[in-house]
Design a protein around this motif. Structure first.
Motif, PDB file in Angstrom:
ATOM      1  N   HIS A   1       0.821  -1.214   0.000  1.00 11.91           N
ATOM      2  CA  HIS A   1       0.000   0.000   0.000  1.00 11.91           C
ATOM      3  C   HIS A   1       0.857   1.266   0.000  1.00 11.91           C
ATOM      4  CE1 HIS A   1      -3.862  -2.036   0.506  1.00 11.91           C
ATOM      5  NE2 HIS A   1      -3.245  -2.870   1.343  1.00 11.91           N
ATOM      6  N   GLU A   2       2.139   1.132   0.353  1.00 12.52           N
ATOM      7  CA  GLU A   2       3.013   2.305   0.355  1.00 12.52           C
ATOM      8  C   GLU A   2       3.593   2.590  -1.022  1.00 12.52           C
ATOM      9  OE1 GLU A   2       5.997   1.784   3.281  1.00 12.52           O
ATOM     10  OE2 GLU A   2       4.572   1.703   4.970  1.00 12.52           O
TER      11      GLU A   2
ATOM     12  N   LYS B   1       0.292   3.356  -6.942  1.00 10.54           N
ATOM     13  CA  LYS B   1      -0.702   2.446  -7.500  1.00 10.54           C
ATOM     14  C   LYS B   1      -0.301   1.963  -8.896  1.00 10.54           C
ATOM     15  CE  LYS B   1      -4.791   3.989  -4.962  1.00 10.54           C
ATOM     16  NZ  LYS B   1      -6.174   4.524  -5.083  1.00 10.54           N
ATOM     17  N   LYS B   2       0.224   2.873  -9.705  1.00 12.94           N
ATOM     18  CA  LYS B   2       0.607   2.486 -11.065  1.00 12.94           C
ATOM     19  C   LYS B   2       1.751   1.472 -11.038  1.00 12.94           C
ATOM     20  CE  LYS B   2      -0.886   6.616 -13.604  1.00 12.94           C
ATOM     21  NZ  LYS B   2      -0.456   7.722 -14.502  1.00 12.94           N
ATOM     22  N   ALA B   3       2.659   1.641 -10.096  1.00  8.91           N
ATOM     23  CA  ALA B   3       3.768   0.698  -9.977  1.00  8.91           C
ATOM     24  C   ALA B   3       3.260  -0.675  -9.539  1.00  8.91           C
ATOM     25  CB  ALA B   3       4.803   1.214  -8.989  1.00  8.91           C
ATOM     26  N   GLU B   4       2.293  -0.678  -8.624  1.00 10.11           N
ATOM     27  CA  GLU B   4       1.718  -1.938  -8.178  1.00 10.11           C
ATOM     28  C   GLU B   4       0.951  -2.631  -9.308  1.00 10.11           C
ATOM     29  OE1 GLU B   4       1.658  -3.628  -4.682  1.00 10.11           O
ATOM     30  OE2 GLU B   4       3.498  -2.709  -5.390  1.00 10.11           O
TER      31      GLU B   4
ATOM     32  N   LEU C   1      -6.703  -1.949  -5.964  1.00  8.40           N
ATOM     33  CA  LEU C   1      -5.866  -0.759  -6.073  1.00  8.40           C
ATOM     34  C   LEU C   1      -6.678   0.461  -6.492  1.00  8.40           C
ATOM     35  CD1 LEU C   1      -2.793  -2.445  -7.767  1.00  8.40           C
ATOM     36  CD2 LEU C   1      -2.805  -1.302  -5.544  1.00  8.40           C
ATOM     37  N   GLN C   2      -7.774   0.228  -7.212  1.00 11.97           N
ATOM     38  CA  GLN C   2      -8.627   1.333  -7.629  1.00 11.97           C
ATOM     39  C   GLN C   2      -9.708   1.651  -6.602  1.00 11.97           C
ATOM     40  OE1 GLN C   2     -10.039  -0.053 -11.402  1.00 11.97           O
ATOM     41  NE2 GLN C   2      -8.041   0.186 -12.407  1.00 11.97           N
ATOM     42  N   GLY C   3      -9.734   0.853  -5.512  1.00 10.81           N
ATOM     43  CA  GLY C   3     -10.682   1.120  -4.435  1.00 10.81           C
ATOM     44  C   GLY C   3     -12.050   0.545  -4.651  1.00 10.81           C
ATOM     45  N   ASP C   4     -12.218  -0.265  -5.743  1.00  9.96           N
ATOM     46  CA  ASP C   4     -13.536  -0.828  -6.015  1.00  9.96           C
ATOM     47  C   ASP C   4     -13.813  -2.082  -5.194  1.00  9.96           C
ATOM     48  OD1 ASP C   4     -13.817   1.147  -7.916  1.00  9.96           O
ATOM     49  OD2 ASP C   4     -13.028  -0.099  -9.539  1.00  9.96           O
ATOM     50  N   ASN C   5     -12.745  -2.739  -4.767  1.00  7.22           N
ATOM     51  CA  ASN C   5     -12.907  -3.996  -4.029  1.00  7.22           C
ATOM     52  C   ASN C   5     -11.887  -4.044  -2.909  1.00  7.22           C
ATOM     53  OD1 ASN C   5     -13.441  -6.543  -3.141  1.00  7.22           O
ATOM     54  ND2 ASN C   5     -12.474  -7.594  -4.877  1.00  7.22           N
ATOM     55  N   PRO C   6     -12.247  -3.615  -1.724  1.00  6.49           N
ATOM     56  CA  PRO C   6     -11.299  -3.547  -0.612  1.00  6.49           C
ATOM     57  C   PRO C   6     -10.906  -4.914  -0.052  1.00  6.49           C
ATOM     58  CG  PRO C   6     -13.497  -2.993   0.142  1.00  6.49           C
ATOM     59  CD  PRO C   6     -13.599  -3.135  -1.339  1.00  6.49           C
ATOM     60  N   ALA C   7     -11.664  -5.966  -0.363  1.00  5.80           N
ATOM     61  CA  ALA C   7     -11.378  -7.294   0.197  1.00  5.80           C
ATOM     62  C   ALA C   7     -10.228  -7.941  -0.553  1.00  5.80           C
ATOM     63  CB  ALA C   7     -12.626  -8.164   0.107  1.00  5.80           C
ATOM     64  N   LEU C   8      -9.498  -8.781   0.184  1.00  7.49           N
ATOM     65  CA  LEU C   8      -8.417  -9.521  -0.453  1.00  7.49           C
ATOM     66  C   LEU C   8      -8.988 -10.515  -1.459  1.00  7.49           C
ATOM     67  CD1 LEU C   8      -6.072 -10.308   2.567  1.00  7.49           C
ATOM     68  CD2 LEU C   8      -5.548  -8.826   0.627  1.00  7.49           C
ATOM     69  N   PRO C   9      -8.298 -10.698  -2.590  1.00 12.10           N
ATOM     70  CA  PRO C   9      -8.791 -11.643  -3.598  1.00 12.10           C
ATOM     71  C   PRO C   9      -8.666 -13.074  -3.118  1.00 12.10           C
ATOM     72  CG  PRO C   9      -6.609 -10.837  -4.187  1.00 12.10           C
ATOM     73  CD  PRO C   9      -7.057 -10.037  -3.003  1.00 12.10           C
ATOM     74  N   SER C  10      -9.481 -13.929  -3.718  1.00  8.53           N
ATOM     75  CA  SER C  10      -9.382 -15.360  -3.443  1.00  8.53           C
ATOM     76  C   SER C  10      -8.241 -15.924  -4.267  1.00  8.53           C
ATOM     77  CB  SER C  10     -10.706 -16.047  -3.820  1.00  8.53           C
ATOM     78  OG  SER C  10     -10.597 -17.438  -3.656  1.00  8.53           O
ATOM     79  N   LEU C  11      -7.133 -16.254  -3.605  1.00  8.66           N
ATOM     80  CA  LEU C  11      -5.921 -16.623  -4.317  1.00  8.66           C
ATOM     81  C   LEU C  11      -5.918 -18.096  -4.692  1.00  8.66           C
ATOM     82  CD1 LEU C  11      -3.314 -14.700  -2.158  1.00  8.66           C
ATOM     83  CD2 LEU C  11      -4.486 -13.930  -4.223  1.00  8.66           C
TER      84      LEU C  11
END
Length: 215
Positions: free
Chosen positions: A165-166, A169-172, A197-207
């Motif tokens: 998060h530090e 966003k573009k680099a990530e 990263l765009q703030g549309d889905n704050p939850a962690l993805p299902s990996l």
């Protein structure tokens, strides 16, 4: 305190490297794979080459090359033609001495063809910044590729999958695009991280680990 749950692709601290050896037509290939990358060595009549490549340096795209000495094939054809020509001339003189020349041409032809097919070898090529990793197409080819790709994906996910998060966003986003390009994450995961990263889905993805392809 309950033990930390590990994902299926997580590395074990006890995991050791694995070493493969291949031989074909005077060529000897040695490939050592561990969590740090690949230690590669090839030896043939022209000398030897050795280098180390990290998993970040390896392009997973494969190509195929067949190495063959066409001059040996041509030489074998010439000796065969000479054998036939001299054999026809010997039909008028069936003595054993007369057949010595076509017999010698036949031996030279067989020697040339034997060396052509013995030295011929097909390779699966993986390119890296350090050099080409040439895997001889044979019984161990699929095992080598499976082990290399499995460890490569495991290492890249362990090192780069976490969301920083530090970081910008573009680099990530560029990082996750690169992980997708090298096959370390799936399209679904890329979409999920992009949404986070765009703030549309704050939850962690299902990996889920991506499917390893040998082709």
């Amino acid at each position: 305190m309950s033990p930390t749950h590990k994902q299926p692709w997580d590395q074990s601290s006890e995991a050791e490297g694995i070493r493969f050896q291949q031989k074909r037509g005077g060529r000897r290939v040695r490939i050592s794979i561990d969590r740090n990358g690949v230690d590669y060595e090839i030896r043939d009549a022209n000398g030897e080459s050795r280098f180390k490549a990290s998993f970040e340096q390896i392009d997973p795209a494969q190509s195929h090359v067949v190495e063959k000495n066409i001059h040996l094939l041509q030489l074998g054809a010439i000796w065969t033609l000479l054998c036939l020509v001299t054999a026809l001339s010997c039909l008028k003189d069936p003595s054993p001495a007369a057949w010595a020349l076509p017999a010698s041409f036949l031996l030279m032809s067989g020697y040339s063809f034997f060396n052509y097919f013995w030295r011929k070898a097909a390779f699966t090529i993986l390119r890296s910044d350090s050099g080409r990793i040439c895997i001889i197409d044979g019984p161990k080819r699929d095992e080598i590729l499976s082990e290399l790709n499995s460890r490569r994906v495991t290492t890249l996910r362990a090192k780069y999958l976490h969301l920083d998060h530090e970081n910008h966003k573009k680099a990530e986003i560029s990082k996750y695009n690169w992980l997708r390009r090298v096959g370390a994450i799936t399209d679904v995961e890329l979409s999920q991280f992009a949404s986070m990263l765009q703030g549309d889905n704050p939850a962690l993805p299902s990996l889920q680990p991506p499917t390893i392809s040998l082709n």
